[in-house]
Design a protein around this motif. Structure first.
Motif, PDB file in Angstrom:
ATOM      1  N   HIS A 263      10.287  16.090  -8.864  1.00  0.00           N
ATOM      2  CA  HIS A 263       9.846  17.325  -8.868  1.00  0.00           C
ATOM      3  C   HIS A 263       8.768  17.294  -7.885  1.00  0.00           C
ATOM      4  CE1 HIS A 263       9.469  20.891 -11.091  1.00  0.00           C
ATOM      5  NE2 HIS A 263       8.227  20.816 -11.554  1.00  0.00           N
ATOM      6  N   TRP A 264       8.314  16.132  -7.447  1.00  0.00           N
ATOM      7  CA  TRP A 264       7.368  15.925  -6.416  1.00  0.00           C
ATOM      8  C   TRP A 264       7.959  16.573  -5.119  1.00  0.00           C
ATOM      9  CZ3 TRP A 264       5.425  14.639  -1.470  1.00  0.00           C
ATOM     10  CH2 TRP A 264       4.181  14.494  -1.540  1.00  0.00           C
TER      11      TRP A 264
ATOM     12  N   VAL B 187       0.724  -1.102  -0.097  1.00  0.00           N
ATOM     13  CA  VAL B 187       0.018  -0.001   0.007  1.00  0.00           C
ATOM     14  C   VAL B 187       0.929   1.230  -0.150  1.00  0.00           C
ATOM     15  CG1 VAL B 187      -1.650   1.260   1.318  1.00  0.00           C
ATOM     16  CG2 VAL B 187      -2.097  -0.942   1.156  1.00  0.00           C
TER      17      VAL B 187
ATOM     18  N   ALA C 247       6.249   7.979 -10.224  1.00  0.00           N
ATOM     19  CA  ALA C 247       5.844   7.936 -11.802  1.00  0.00           C
ATOM     20  C   ALA C 247       5.314   9.278 -12.151  1.00  0.00           C
ATOM     21  CB  ALA C 247       5.023   6.669 -11.903  1.00  0.00           C
ATOM     22  N   HIS C 248       4.402   9.778 -11.498  1.00  0.00           N
ATOM     23  CA  HIS C 248       3.708  11.133 -12.050  1.00  0.00           C
ATOM     24  C   HIS C 248       4.453  12.315 -11.924  1.00  0.00           C
ATOM     25  CE1 HIS C 248       0.181   8.337 -11.518  1.00  0.00           C
ATOM     26  NE2 HIS C 248       0.432   8.415 -12.831  1.00  0.00           N
ATOM     27  N   GLY C 249       5.063  12.482 -10.582  1.00  0.00           N
ATOM     28  CA  GLY C 249       5.713  13.878 -10.373  1.00  0.00           C
ATOM     29  C   GLY C 249       7.303  13.569 -10.463  1.00  0.00           C
TER      30      GLY C 249
ATOM     31  N   ASN D 259       9.777  19.023  -4.564  1.00  0.00           N
ATOM     32  CA  ASN D 259      10.050  20.331  -4.188  1.00  0.00           C
ATOM     33  C   ASN D 259       9.740  21.436  -3.223  1.00  0.00           C
ATOM     34  OD1 ASN D 259       7.714  20.909  -5.270  1.00  0.00           O
ATOM     35  ND2 ASN D 259       7.996  21.208  -7.374  1.00  0.00           N
TER      36      ASN D 259
ATOM     37  N   ILE E  88       5.233   4.964  -5.358  1.00  0.00           N
ATOM     38  CA  ILE E  88       5.421   4.669  -6.864  1.00  0.00           C
ATOM     39  C   ILE E  88       4.776   5.770  -7.823  1.00  0.00           C
ATOM     40  CG2 ILE E  88       4.896   3.025  -8.517  1.00  0.00           C
ATOM     41  CD1 ILE E  88       5.479   0.839  -6.760  1.00  0.00           C
ATOM     42  N   SER E  89       3.552   5.942  -7.217  1.00  0.00           N
ATOM     43  CA  SER E  89       2.546   6.796  -7.966  1.00  0.00           C
ATOM     44  C   SER E  89       3.210   8.263  -7.900  1.00  0.00           C
ATOM     45  CB  SER E  89       1.131   7.071  -7.447  1.00  0.00           C
ATOM     46  OG  SER E  89       0.299   5.882  -7.406  1.00  0.00           O
ATOM     47  N   LYS E  90       3.812   8.709  -6.910  1.00  0.00           N
ATOM     48  CA  LYS E  90       4.396  10.001  -6.755  1.00  0.00           C
ATOM     49  C   LYS E  90       5.686   9.864  -7.506  1.00  0.00           C
ATOM     50  CE  LYS E  90       2.989  11.136  -2.140  1.00  0.00           C
ATOM     51  NZ  LYS E  90       1.837  10.031  -1.667  1.00  0.00           N
TER      52      LYS E  90
ATOM     53  N   SER F  37       2.645   1.553  -3.218  1.00  0.00           N
ATOM     54  CA  SER F  37       1.654   2.134  -4.191  1.00  0.00           C
ATOM     55  C   SER F  37       1.711   3.629  -4.280  1.00  0.00           C
ATOM     56  CB  SER F  37       0.106   1.655  -3.955  1.00  0.00           C
ATOM     57  OG  SER F  37      -0.506   2.199  -4.918  1.00  0.00           O
ATOM     58  N   ALA F  38       1.392   4.310  -3.101  1.00  0.00           N
ATOM     59  CA  ALA F  38       1.575   5.909  -2.921  1.00  0.00           C
ATOM     60  C   ALA F  38       2.930   6.341  -3.346  1.00  0.00           C
ATOM     61  CB  ALA F  38       1.396   5.994  -1.374  1.00  0.00           C
TER      62      ALA F  38
ATOM     63  N   THR G 248       4.768  21.231  -4.115  1.00  0.00           N
ATOM     64  CA  THR G 248       3.909  20.266  -4.493  1.00  0.00           C
ATOM     65  C   THR G 248       2.904  19.986  -3.082  1.00  0.00           C
ATOM     66  OG1 THR G 248       5.038  19.272  -6.192  1.00  0.00           O
ATOM     67  CG2 THR G 248       3.300  18.094  -5.167  1.00  0.00           C
TER      68      THR G 248
END
Lengths: 164, 482
Positions: free
Chosen positions: B206-207, B191, B201-203, B209, B197-199, B194-195, B212
């Motif tokens: 940059h996430w 779980v 993968a999508h950010g 910085n 990996i999403s960050k 997942s949180a 965000t």
């Protein structure tokens, strides 16, 4: 109770269970990247992915705030809130708001939401307009930015519909 | 070692049942509280009024509804009935009554509620893991300790024995007690991963910085009316630090499972993050903190508490003399022992202890001790029958909730009568007198063990006092025999 080893069959069944639980969760995690099944997170519930808050933002990026309006026959707008439609925030957001934002809006579904409002308030709606009322983080705290219209969808008669 | 052996060694290594049992207690109690306060009572009526076109159930609900129709929508009455069944089975599972039946029913009911609630285009992630954990616990022997079932089983076993023998304690290990907790731990890893990996993968980087997190704090602070979130969103450096902590925590949580010692760092950090997110962004994942119970070695805590709790030496503990040849008495003692987690009492079957007792307490008679249980207190006083029972309850914290019943007005008058009536009618295995009773000491586990059943080995007791006729208490004259 004792600590003797469980029977081989018991171990095998439990091992399958463990594989099943972990496997389903792994599938739910990788699904958004591999599109293994339905695009919706709900499909394998309670095995779901956790993609919340994953998009990155820069300094001065305004916070998007959607405001949905219903268009009345005389042209005047009425603000539609989750409460007005009897929906919670997320049902409202994933329902009419996402519906208007969608690349291919399903007008029939949007009209169903409109009908909820019409039945509750006795006012006929001929369309939806979605606006963004952004919030900007300034040195003096949050400030309201300039609103903009994101999309307007109108339907004229129950039998015909058009998306603009 | 073959992979199969490694798998078995990891998942089926004997583990203390108490860890699993505490997890059951914590998880079920929390869920019951949730059901009562913020659960289905709040939303079930509203959902039942929603039109059918809004009803889009996940496959799980179709599966659960399959007996009445694959596409059937549960009626409001059916949901209400299921809610009551879930509440009742949950209460039973909490006390551990017929856990093998009540836990699966409770878990199934929670699955139903989750699937039903999320059939209306409104998915929340906070209770998915909790629901999975309930199902995992339902499939495990979580009711084998700290439960009515386990107490009843011990009592029945004690009743069947020919004579008194102390039984297994809280620290019993079971080969099937480890896998459920490990599975919940690995579900946490997936779980959080997942949180994370999403960050990534999508950010990406940059996430991290800081802006965000400022954005999300402001967005959710405004959306959910959290002044804390809006306030925090104005501090870039703080957001920067918290961004790194969050992503590192989520991405590396697996280390807490591989090296359990690291859980002592990860769990407090996770708890702080979830509390912070709950108050600043109103994303309530505090149920995860409850599920952290699966990481806690509760057996070590019990052992530590037993070792560090101020507890007198064996000879300074109250000693309960009971008729070891009476099955009812043995069952009663087995129940008491099950609840006496910290070994506050010494349990002595009369037949094996009589020679020492009669030396120390010449005023006591074998017949009297056989008729009613006697509690020999460290200060030399002796409580008999009902009063002994009432006094010993004070020593067992787990039984304090029932103690009030024994102090109700009139209890001192009615209690002894009821006690004597039951005692007079109990069946005994065989008649026994001081001359014919076996006097060899029974099996004696390590006295003073932190978790074992403490049975006095040396027989040292306080010295005899004087018996006052008609009273259930035998007092030692002050200042004597010391």
């Amino acid at each position: 109770m004792n600590a003797t080893a469980p029977a081989s069959r018991t171990r095998s069944v439990i091992s399958l269970l463990i594989f099943g639980f972990l496997g389903l969760q792994v599938i739910a995690v990788v699904n958004p990247f591999l599109s293994l099944y339905h695009e919706s997170s709900e499909f394998l519930w309670p095995f779901v992915d956790y993609p919340m808050y994953s998009r990155a933002y820069d300094k001065d990026d305004p916070v998007t705030r959607y405001v949905l309006y219903g268009c009345v026959l005389d042209g005047s707008p009425v603000e539609l809130t989750p409460k007005e439609l009897g929906l919670g925030f997320w049902k409202f957001f994933r329902g009419p708001v996402h519906g208007v934002l969608s690349e291919h809006p399903n007008v029939e579904v949007l009209r169903r939401y409109a009908r909820i409002y019409e039945q509750r308030h006795g006012v006929q709606l001929v369309g939806f307009r979605l606006e963004n009322h952004p919030i900007v983080l300034s040195e003096h705290g949050p400030a309201v930015g300039t609103p903009s219209v994101l999309r307007e969808i109108r339907w004229t008669e129950p039998s015909s519909s058009e998306a603009q | 070692m073959r992979w199969r052996d490694r798998w078995d060694a990891y998942w089926f290594a004997p583990a203390p049942l108490v860890d699993l049992a505490v997890c059951r207690l914590v998880v079920v109690a929390t869920r019951l509280w949730w059901l009562q306060t913020v659960g289905p009572w709040r939303w079930v009526d509203a959902l039942s009024t929603f039109p059918n076109w809004l009803f889009n159930p996940p496959p799980l609900l179709h599966l659960l509804m399959w007996p009445v129709g694959w596409h059937a929508r549960p009626s409001a009455v059916a949901v209400q009935v299921i809610m009551w069944v879930v509440l009742i089975t949950g209460a039973m599972a909490l006390i551990g009554w017929r856990t093998r039946v009540t836990m699966p029913l409770f878990a199934l009911g929670n699955l139903f509620f989750g699937a039903y609630k999320y059939s209306f285009n409104d998915l929340h992630h906070d209770d998915a893991l909790f629901t999975i954990a309930l199902v995992v616990l339902a499939l495990s022997p979580c009711g084998e300790a700290l439960s009515w079932d386990s107490i009843r089983r011990r009592a029945m076993a004690a009743g069947r024995q020919a004579r008194w023998t102390p039984q297994a304690d809280l620290m019993t290990r079971h080969a099937l007690a480890g896998w459920p907790l490990r599975l919940i731990q690995w579900m946490f890893v997936l779980v959080y991963a997942s949180a994370g990996i999403s960050k990534w993968a999508h950010g990406g980087l940059h996430w991290l910085n800081g802006y965000t997190l400022q954005y999300y704090l402001l967005q959710d602070g405004l959306r959910w009316d959290s002044s804390l979130g809006v306030w925090l969103s104005q501090y870039h450096l703080l957001a920067l630090v918290l961004s790194w902590v969050t992503v590192l925590f989520e991405s590396t949580f697996v280390l807490a499972v591989i090296w359990p010692r690291l859980a002592w760092i990860y769990l407090p950090v996770g708890a702080l993050l979830h509390v912070g997110i709950t108050y600043s962004m109103r994303a309530d994942f505090t149920s995860y903190i409850v599920l952290y119970a699966a990481f806690v070695p509760w057996h070590r805590m019990v052992a530590w508490l037993a070792a560090h709790r101020p507890r007198p030496a064996v000879e300074r503990r109250p000693e309960l003399l009971f008729d070891g040849l009476c099955s009812l008495c043995r069952r009663t003692i087995a129940v008491l022992q099950s609840c006496d987690w910290f070994g506050r009492l010494v349990y002595s079957p009369l037949e094996s202890r009589w020679p020492q007792v009669t030396t120390r307490y010449p005023q006591l008679t074998f017949d009297a001790c056989q008729r009613e249980m006697h509690l020999l207190l460290p200060d030399g006083t002796v409580r008999v029958g009902f009063l002994a029972f009432r006094r010993l309850l004070q020593e067992i914290p787990a039984l304090w909730p029932v103690l009030a019943l024994f102090y109700l007005p009139g209890a001192s008058m009615i209690g002894p009568r009821i006690y004597r009536a039951v005692a007079a009618r109990r069946p005994r295995l065989l008649a026994c007198t001081p001359q014919t009773c076996p006097t060899k000491p029974g099996p004696t586990p390590k006295a003073g063990s932190a978790t074992g059943v403490p049975v006095a080995a040396d027989g040292r007791l306080t010295e005899p006092g004087t018996t006052s006729k008609g009273s259930s208490a035998i007092a030692v004259p002050a200042g004597t025999h010391r």
